[in-house]
Design an enzyme around this catalytic site. Structure first.
Site, PDB file in Angstrom:
ATOM      1  N   CYS A   1       0.825  -1.209   0.000  1.00  0.00           N
ATOM      2  CA  CYS A   1       0.000   0.000   0.000  1.00  0.00           C
ATOM      3  C   CYS A   1       0.861   1.262   0.000  1.00  0.00           C
ATOM      4  CB  CYS A   1      -0.912   0.023   1.222  1.00  0.00           C
ATOM      5  SG  CYS A   1      -1.991  -1.406   1.402  1.00  0.00           S
TER       6      CYS A   1
ATOM      7  N   ASP B   1      -2.591  -3.261   7.750  1.00  0.00           N
ATOM      8  CA  ASP B   1      -3.710  -4.076   8.212  1.00  0.00           C
ATOM      9  C   ASP B   1      -3.635  -5.484   7.636  1.00  0.00           C
ATOM     10  OD1 ASP B   1      -4.354  -1.584   9.136  1.00  0.00           O
ATOM     11  OD2 ASP B   1      -6.465  -1.703   8.602  1.00  0.00           O
TER      12      ASP B   1
ATOM     13  N   CYS C   1      -2.056   3.092   3.020  1.00  0.00           N
ATOM     14  CA  CYS C   1      -2.779   2.080   3.778  1.00  0.00           C
ATOM     15  C   CYS C   1      -3.904   2.714   4.604  1.00  0.00           C
ATOM     16  CB  CYS C   1      -1.814   1.297   4.657  1.00  0.00           C
ATOM     17  SG  CYS C   1      -2.463  -0.323   5.178  1.00  0.00           S
ATOM     18  N   ASP C   2      -4.789   1.865   5.097  1.00  0.00           N
ATOM     19  CA  ASP C   2      -6.078   2.309   5.630  1.00  0.00           C
ATOM     20  C   ASP C   2      -6.003   3.483   6.597  1.00  0.00           C
ATOM     21  OD1 ASP C   2      -6.947   0.174   4.163  1.00  0.00           O
ATOM     22  OD2 ASP C   2      -7.756  -0.963   5.845  1.00  0.00           O
ATOM     23  N   LYS C   3      -5.213   3.369   7.665  1.00  0.00           N
ATOM     24  CA  LYS C   3      -5.250   4.393   8.713  1.00  0.00           C
ATOM     25  C   LYS C   3      -4.475   5.642   8.344  1.00  0.00           C
ATOM     26  CE  LYS C   3      -7.691   1.407  10.674  1.00  0.00           C
ATOM     27  NZ  LYS C   3      -7.476   0.382   9.636  1.00  0.00           N
TER      28      LYS C   3
ATOM     29  N   CYS D   1      -5.167  -1.919  -1.338  1.00  0.00           N
ATOM     30  CA  CYS D   1      -6.053  -3.044  -1.656  1.00  0.00           C
ATOM     31  C   CYS D   1      -7.172  -2.605  -2.589  1.00  0.00           C
ATOM     32  CB  CYS D   1      -6.592  -3.652  -0.376  1.00  0.00           C
ATOM     33  SG  CYS D   1      -5.283  -4.241   0.731  1.00  0.00           S
TER      34      CYS D   1
ATOM     35  N   GLU E   1      -9.678  -5.728  13.388  1.00  0.00           N
ATOM     36  CA  GLU E   1     -10.597  -6.056  12.305  1.00  0.00           C
ATOM     37  C   GLU E   1     -10.744  -7.569  12.190  1.00  0.00           C
ATOM     38  OE1 GLU E   1      -9.742  -2.205   9.420  1.00  0.00           O
ATOM     39  OE2 GLU E   1      -9.092  -4.188   8.779  1.00  0.00           O
TER      40      GLU E   1
ATOM     41  N   SER F   1     -12.775  -5.380   8.390  1.00  0.00           N
ATOM     42  CA  SER F   1     -12.047  -4.868   7.240  1.00  0.00           C
ATOM     43  C   SER F   1     -13.036  -4.401   6.187  1.00  0.00           C
ATOM     44  CB  SER F   1     -11.169  -5.980   6.657  1.00  0.00           C
ATOM     45  OG  SER F   1     -10.770  -5.676   5.347  1.00  0.00           O
TER      46      SER F   1
END
Length: 567
Positions: free
Chosen positions: A57, A89, A130-132, A202, A454, A480
């Protein structure tokens, strides 16, 4: 914007460390890094990059950071690169490491705020993948309220095997299939190797792509940027343009809180609903709104859900990936459909200085006929949004369920109770969960986990075993963006503070009803009162370090699990 918001000078903040006799030592430090005397007076612009080789990511972010820095310099600013951390993650999933994921959102926000304010920067470009990285960066932008822009690192391209497009969730689900004896070992290994072919976040409408799409709708990222692939040349061009746009915003005095208003957040959430986005967006926009001092509650999500249909057919519950959405017209095409239907606030300003309506003026009124990703509002996938707020005696403060694509919108069954994700996963992999069960995973909330892990590993294993439609799962943890099925998360109050989920016993009858928006423990009030009287709070799992600090200060998930709510 109006004159009162315009800075007297474009270096209005950085002059605090560059101007005057007393700042000679400060300037000396800048000279050591190659600054010239003529550079003082130019805006100092932070480039907060989450580049790392921790995760695909973020492994492609350095070229974007270099491009942004060069474009800032060309536009007359002084770029100041600094790093901000990331937690993967996908790599931490299903392990103790996942407890650090949500914690990293706060660390990212704090680290960017610290550098921007500590160095008196006049603006900041946040680059994340990435996500956060996404909510953490946006929280910092609205907290500091210096001119800023978000540059998303871009999506990963799909992998391929035996004529099938793959993504990271394909591998999680393959685990369940393999354990169930439904997948050949050779195919299992090939899926593992081929699912992630390069850099980028992702690929479905999972959390990172959900938040990037929302930031574009919010007005804090450039049009079309949220669905570009990391490895494509247009992503570098968009990054350079982001730098130029930010310098103009500094000159105009256009700040994040001029953009991130209540109406703009409504626009962002409308796009989240229309695209079938991640449940994590509920948690993160509660946190972003709190940081921006914008009134916002979980009930606002429900209000918007009821009026905005799902019109984009995206994984995990749909067919397509972000690269497909980009080719079909991207987020601007989705926004154009919503705007023309009166479902967006067209007057909201964006980082470009244009309004949403102006940005979308030349976008076609209808999606191309030769694509299947974006539907029209007259032919939606689902008539209402997919992220529903459920309540009941199991979650009086509310919880979140992704209700689209469910063949069975309700389930009542015996509770299978686990006090950690690890215990639940062991039972699932041992095939001890059967059709009709309702899995309850507790003590995984913001304080209890801590960190709200998650539950992608358990849910994917259930899907892989063919139980995705016939087993319910309730947790005070999170899911997730890749999760789908009869799942309910963010249950509040959480078990660690004595929420009703702590009172569930093995075999109790539990109901999840998406249509009635109900999550109910079918046990009498008197019995629940007896159980509550007998309940004792558990000892904290951590007493030192960042997890202990997060557990101490984290708010309820219904308030965004923020750490500065009651300071």
């Amino acid at each position: 914007m109006s004159d009162p918001t315009r800075p007297a000078r474009i270096d209005e903040r950085s002059r605090n460390v560059t101007e005057g006799v007393m700042r000679a030592p400060n300037r000396s430090m800048y000279y050591a890094m190659g600054y010239r005397e003529t550079d003082f007076g130019k805006p100092m612009v932070g480039v907060a990059s989450a580049h790392s080789t921790i995760t695909p990511c973020n492994s492609g972010l350095q070229p974007l950071a270099d491009t942004v820095a060069a474009a800032l310099k060309e536009a007359g600013a002084n770029p100041q690169l600094f790093g901000t951390p990331t937690v993967s993650d996908g790599i931490g999933m299903g392990t103790e490491g996942m407890k650090y994921s949500l914690v990293s959102r706060e660390v990212i926000a704090d680290s960017i705020e610290t550098c921007v304010n500590g160095l008196w920067q006049d603006g900041v470009v946040v680059i994340g993948g990435c996500d956060k990285n996404m909510p953490g960066g946006m929280m910092a932008l609205v907290r500091t309220n210096v001119p800023g822009i978000y540059v998303y690192g871009g999506t990963i391209k799909p992998g391929h095997y035996k004529g099938r497009d793959l993504n990271i969730v394909s591998v999680f689900e393959a685990v369940g299939e393999f354990i169930a004896g439904q997948l050949d070992p050779v195919d299992f290994k090939e899926i593992e190797k081929r699912a992630c072919p390069g850099s980028g976040s992702c690929g479905g409408m999972y959390t990172a792509n959900t938040m990037s799409a929302a930031f574009e709708a919010l007005g804090m990222s450039l049009p079309y940027s949220s669905t570009m692939a990391n490895e494509d040349a247009e992503k570098l061009a968009s990054a350079a343009e982001s730098a130029r746009v930010l310098v103009e915003a500094i000159k105009r005095g256009l700040r994040p809180r001029d953009i991130v208003t209540r109406e703009a957040i409504e626009n962002a959430v409308s796009v989240i609903m229309a695209t079938g986005g991640s449940t994590n967006a509920v948690l993160h926009f509660l946190a972003i709104a709190h940081a921006a001092e914008v009134p916002w509650t979980i009930d606002d999500f429900e209000r918007i859900r009821r009026r905005v249909p799902v019109i984009v057919d995206m994984k995990p519950s749909g067919r397509y990936l972000a690269t497909d959405l980009h080719q079909a017209g991207g987020i601007p095409q989705v926004m154009k459909l919503l705007l023309d239907a009166g479902l967006l606030h067209g007057a909201c300003v964006t980082i470009t200085g244009q309004t949403i309506a102006e940005v979308l003026e030349n976008v076609p009124a209808a999606p191309r006929a030769d694509q299947g990703v974006i539907r029209t509002l007259s032919d939606p996938l689902y008539a209402e949004g997919h992220l529903a707020i459920l309540r009941g005696n199991l979650s009086p403060e509310g919880c979140v369920a992704k209700i689209s694509g469910l063949k069975n919108p309700a389930i009542t069954g015996p509770a299978r109770v686990f006090d950690s994700e690890d215990d639940a996963m062991a039972a699932i992999m041992a095939r001890r969960i059967v059709e009709g069960d309702v899995v309850v995973i507790r003590y995984e909330g913001p304080k209890g986990g801590p960190g709200m892990r998650e539950m992608l590993a358990p849910t994917s294993a259930l899907v892989g075993q063919g139980l995705g439609e016939s087993v319910g799962l309730i947790t005070d943890g999170r899911f997730s963006g890749g999760t789908w099925g009869m799942v309910v998360g963010h249950v509040s109050p959480e078990a660690f503070v004595g929420g009703p989920i702590a009172l569930v016993r093995e075999g109790d009858s539990v109901t999840i009803d998406a249509h009635r928006q109900l999550v109910q423990l079918n046990v009498g009030d008197e019995e629940l009162a007896r159980r509550a009287a007998d309940w004792t709070p558990p000892s904290p799992r951590y007493t030192r370090g960042v997890l202990a600090k997060f557990a101490k200060f984290a708010s309820s998930a219904s308030k965004g699990a923020v750490t500065d709510l009651d300071l």
